[in-house]
Design a protein around this motif. Structure first.
Motif, mmCIF file in Angstrom:
data_model
loop_
_atom_site.group_PDB
_atom_site.id
_atom_site.type_symbol
_atom_site.label_atom_id
_atom_site.label_comp_id
_atom_site.label_asym_id
_atom_site.label_seq_id
_atom_site.Cartn_x
_atom_site.Cartn_y
_atom_site.Cartn_z
ATOM 1 N N LEU A 189 6.751 -63.667 63.673
ATOM 2 C CA LEU A 189 7.764 -62.613 63.791
ATOM 3 C C LEU A 189 8.425 -62.344 62.445
ATOM 4 C CD1 LEU A 189 9.341 -63.743 67.170
ATOM 5 C CD2 LEU A 189 8.141 -61.582 66.797
ATOM 6 N N ALA A 190 8.734 -63.405 61.710
ATOM 7 C CA ALA A 190 9.329 -63.229 60.379
ATOM 8 C C ALA A 190 8.363 -62.495 59.458
ATOM 9 C CB ALA A 190 9.703 -64.592 59.796
ATOM 10 N N GLN A 191 7.087 -62.801 59.582
ATOM 11 C CA GLN A 191 6.070 -62.110 58.780
ATOM 12 C C GLN A 191 6.036 -60.627 59.118
ATOM 13 O OE1 GLN A 191 2.164 -63.862 59.200
ATOM 14 N NE2 GLN A 191 1.130 -62.150 58.196
ATOM 15 N N ALA A 192 6.113 -60.304 60.396
ATOM 16 C CA ALA A 192 6.082 -58.901 60.825
ATOM 17 C C ALA A 192 7.312 -58.150 60.344
ATOM 18 C CB ALA A 192 5.982 -58.829 62.348
ATOM 19 N N VAL A 193 8.483 -58.761 60.470
ATOM 20 C CA VAL A 193 9.728 -58.102 60.072
ATOM 21 C C VAL A 193 9.799 -57.916 58.558
ATOM 22 C CG1 VAL A 193 12.249 -58.327 60.059
ATOM 23 C CG2 VAL A 193 10.960 -58.973 62.092
ATOM 24 N N SER A 194 9.217 -58.845 57.810
ATOM 25 C CA SER A 194 9.302 -58.814 56.346
ATOM 26 C C SER A 194 8.161 -58.051 55.683
ATOM 27 C CB SER A 194 9.321 -60.248 55.801
ATOM 28 O OG SER A 194 10.372 -60.992 56.353
ATOM 29 N N HIS A 195 7.217 -57.562 56.453
ATOM 30 C CA HIS A 195 6.053 -56.877 55.886
ATOM 31 C C HIS A 195 6.511 -55.668 55.071
ATOM 32 C CE1 HIS A 195 2.247 -54.665 55.634
ATOM 33 N NE2 HIS A 195 1.650 -55.803 55.941
ATOM 34 N N PRO A 196 5.881 -55.430 53.911
ATOM 35 C CA PRO A 196 6.293 -54.291 53.062
ATOM 36 C C PRO A 196 6.291 -52.943 53.779
ATOM 37 C CG PRO A 196 4.781 -55.730 51.871
ATOM 38 C CD PRO A 196 4.818 -56.227 53.278
ATOM 39 N N LYS A 197 5.450 -52.792 54.780
ATOM 40 C CA LYS A 197 5.381 -51.519 55.507
ATOM 41 C C LYS A 197 6.106 -51.568 56.850
ATOM 42 C CE LYS A 197 0.923 -50.178 53.451
ATOM 43 N NZ LYS A 197 -0.474 -49.776 53.730
ATOM 44 N N ALA A 198 6.921 -52.588 57.041
ATOM 45 C CA ALA A 198 7.563 -52.797 58.345
ATOM 46 C C ALA A 198 8.400 -51.614 58.790
ATOM 47 C CB ALA A 198 8.419 -54.058 58.303
ATOM 48 N N ASN A 199 9.038 -50.944 57.844
ATOM 49 C CA ASN A 199 9.937 -49.850 58.200
ATOM 50 C C ASN A 199 9.364 -48.474 57.887
ATOM 51 O OD1 ASN A 199 12.145 -51.440 59.228
ATOM 52 N ND2 ASN A 199 12.528 -52.079 57.114
ATOM 53 N N HIS A 200 8.069 -48.418 57.633
ATOM 54 C CA HIS A 200 7.426 -47.134 57.435
ATOM 55 C C HIS A 200 7.359 -46.376 58.760
ATOM 56 C CE1 HIS A 200 5.132 -48.100 53.437
ATOM 57 N NE2 HIS A 200 6.413 -48.400 53.377
ATOM 58 N N GLU A 201 7.145 -45.074 58.665
ATOM 59 C CA GLU A 201 7.053 -44.237 59.862
ATOM 60 C C GLU A 201 5.953 -44.753 60.785
ATOM 61 O OE1 GLU A 201 6.448 -39.516 61.102
ATOM 62 O OE2 GLU A 201 6.460 -40.127 58.997
ATOM 63 N N GLY A 202 6.280 -44.867 62.050
ATOM 64 C CA GLY A 202 5.323 -45.375 63.024
ATOM 65 C C GLY A 202 5.395 -46.862 63.247
ATOM 66 N N ASN A 203 6.102 -47.575 62.373
ATOM 67 C CA ASN A 203 6.195 -49.025 62.481
ATOM 68 C C ASN A 203 7.572 -49.512 62.917
ATOM 69 O OD1 ASN A 203 3.552 -49.410 61.625
ATOM 70 N ND2 ASN A 203 4.120 -49.564 59.472
ATOM 71 N N LYS A 204 8.564 -48.648 62.813
ATOM 72 C CA LYS A 204 9.954 -49.084 62.954
ATOM 73 C C LYS A 204 10.238 -49.701 64.317
ATOM 74 C CE LYS A 204 14.264 -49.401 61.602
ATOM 75 N NZ LYS A 204 14.674 -50.443 60.636
ATOM 76 N N GLU A 205 9.770 -49.094 65.394
ATOM 77 C CA GLU A 205 10.075 -49.619 66.725
ATOM 78 C C GLU A 205 9.455 -50.997 66.932
ATOM 79 O OE1 GLU A 205 9.138 -46.841 69.770
ATOM 80 O OE2 GLU A 205 10.673 -45.395 69.151
ATOM 81 N N ALA A 206 8.228 -51.179 66.459
ATOM 82 C CA ALA A 206 7.595 -52.489 66.576
ATOM 83 C C ALA A 206 8.343 -53.525 65.752
ATOM 84 C CB ALA A 206 6.130 -52.411 66.130
ATOM 85 N N THR A 207 8.801 -53.115 64.574
ATOM 86 C CA THR A 207 9.549 -54.030 63.710
ATOM 87 C C THR A 207 10.871 -54.424 64.352
ATOM 88 O OG1 THR A 207 8.537 -53.074 61.726
ATOM 89 C CG2 THR A 207 10.588 -54.308 61.428
ATOM 90 N N GLU A 208 11.546 -53.472 64.975
ATOM 91 C CA GLU A 208 12.816 -53.792 65.622
ATOM 92 C C GLU A 208 12.598 -54.701 66.828
ATOM 93 O OE1 GLU A 208 15.421 -50.538 66.355
ATOM 94 O OE2 GLU A 208 15.668 -50.096 64.221
ATOM 95 N N ALA A 209 11.505 -54.495 67.562
ATOM 96 C CA ALA A 209 11.192 -55.395 68.674
ATOM 97 C C ALA A 209 10.955 -56.809 68.159
ATOM 98 C CB ALA A 209 9.973 -54.891 69.435
#
Length: 269
Positions: free
Chosen positions: A122-142
């Motif tokens: 989970l930390a890896q997913a949240v910290s990924h460089p593209k975590a907050n790019h368009e299309g990724n934000k909802e998954a990152t917040e989950a």
């Protein structure tokens, strides 16, 4: 992409219907429904299945955990390993579904053996460089919400969940798109703060920024949390707030003034 999104939303809705059946007819589902449920989940998670199939299976698994609670532990061998791996899947829908499955599983004591692996991914997913790019934000917040729950339920040297994971959780806040989890996740942060967690005291400026962003926003906070935010800022005091580094933005300074004013008015009522 729009057709695929519509198809995925339909599948998610169907998973929700199954979840309702579990909730209303839990004992009967446990006795008779699981023999039909498990093969479907296993088939959708099989090697080579599409992202949409895997997403459906993970939503079904998450609903089973949420509705059946401890009784769902018997199902975990059929999906938990897949859910942990899928936290860092290439597909954002799959990542989001896996994060929800983990979030709903984390309160169960049996999840302790999976906590370290889950927190790391989970930390890896949240910290990924593209975590907050368009299309990724909802998954990152989950994933952020799930990481907070894992930290809350399983932090400690035995589990392998530590302050490094909690810091990633903090830096992933506030949640602004996952409205299903936003308020409860921000309330979770306040629970850590009320316990005077050393890490959050060290990063008090970031904690305050999160609360300044969500205060009074219906979908992101709650009356109880708003009250706690007012009390927190009063306790910190204007002088200490002015001295925090890095300095607050002008927007946040105005929010501080408003919240302190609300706090004083509330105390008079």
């Amino acid at each position: 992409d729009q057709r695929r999104d519509a198809d995925q939303l339909l599948r998610t809705s169907l998973a929700g219907v199954v979840g309702m059946l579990m909730e209303v007819h839990g004992p009967h589902f446990s006795q008779w429904g699981l023999q039909l449920f498990v093969p479907i989940v296993e088939d959708c998670l099989a090697h080579g299945r599409s992202a949409s199939d895997r997403c459906l299976a993970l939503h079904l698994a998450g609903d089973a955990v949420e509705k059946l609670g401890e009784e769902s532990v018997q199902l975990w061998p059929h999906f938990m390993a897949h859910a942990l791996d899928a936290i860092v899947d290439e597909d954002s829908w799959v990542r989001q579904a896996s994060a929800y499955a983990v979030l709903r599983s984390s309160p169960c004591p049996a999840f302790a053996e999976f906590a370290a692996a889950a927190a790391g991914r989970l930390a890896q997913a949240v910290s990924h460089p593209k975590a907050n790019h368009e299309g990724n934000k909802e998954a990152t917040e989950a994933a952020t919400a799930a990481l907070g729950r894992v930290c809350r339920q399983h932090a400690g040297s035995v589990s392998g969940v530590d302050d490094a994971h909690l810091l990633v959780f903090l830096n992933g806040l506030p949640l602004v798109q996952d409205l299903e989890q936003a308020a409860s996740t921000h309330e979770l942060l306040m629970e850590f703060v009320r316990e005077s967690h050393p890490l959050l005291q060290e990063h008090a400026g970031k904690v305050c920024e999160v609360f300044l962003e969500i205060y009074g926003r219906e979908a992101l906070s709650s009356d109880t949390l708003n009250e706690a935010i007012r009390a927190l800022l009063l306790e910190i005091g204007e002088e200490r707030l002015r001295q925090m580094q890095p300095p607050f933005s002008e927007k946040h300074k105005k929010r501080i003034v408003k919240i302190l004013r609300d706090a004083r008015e509330s105390a008079l009522n």
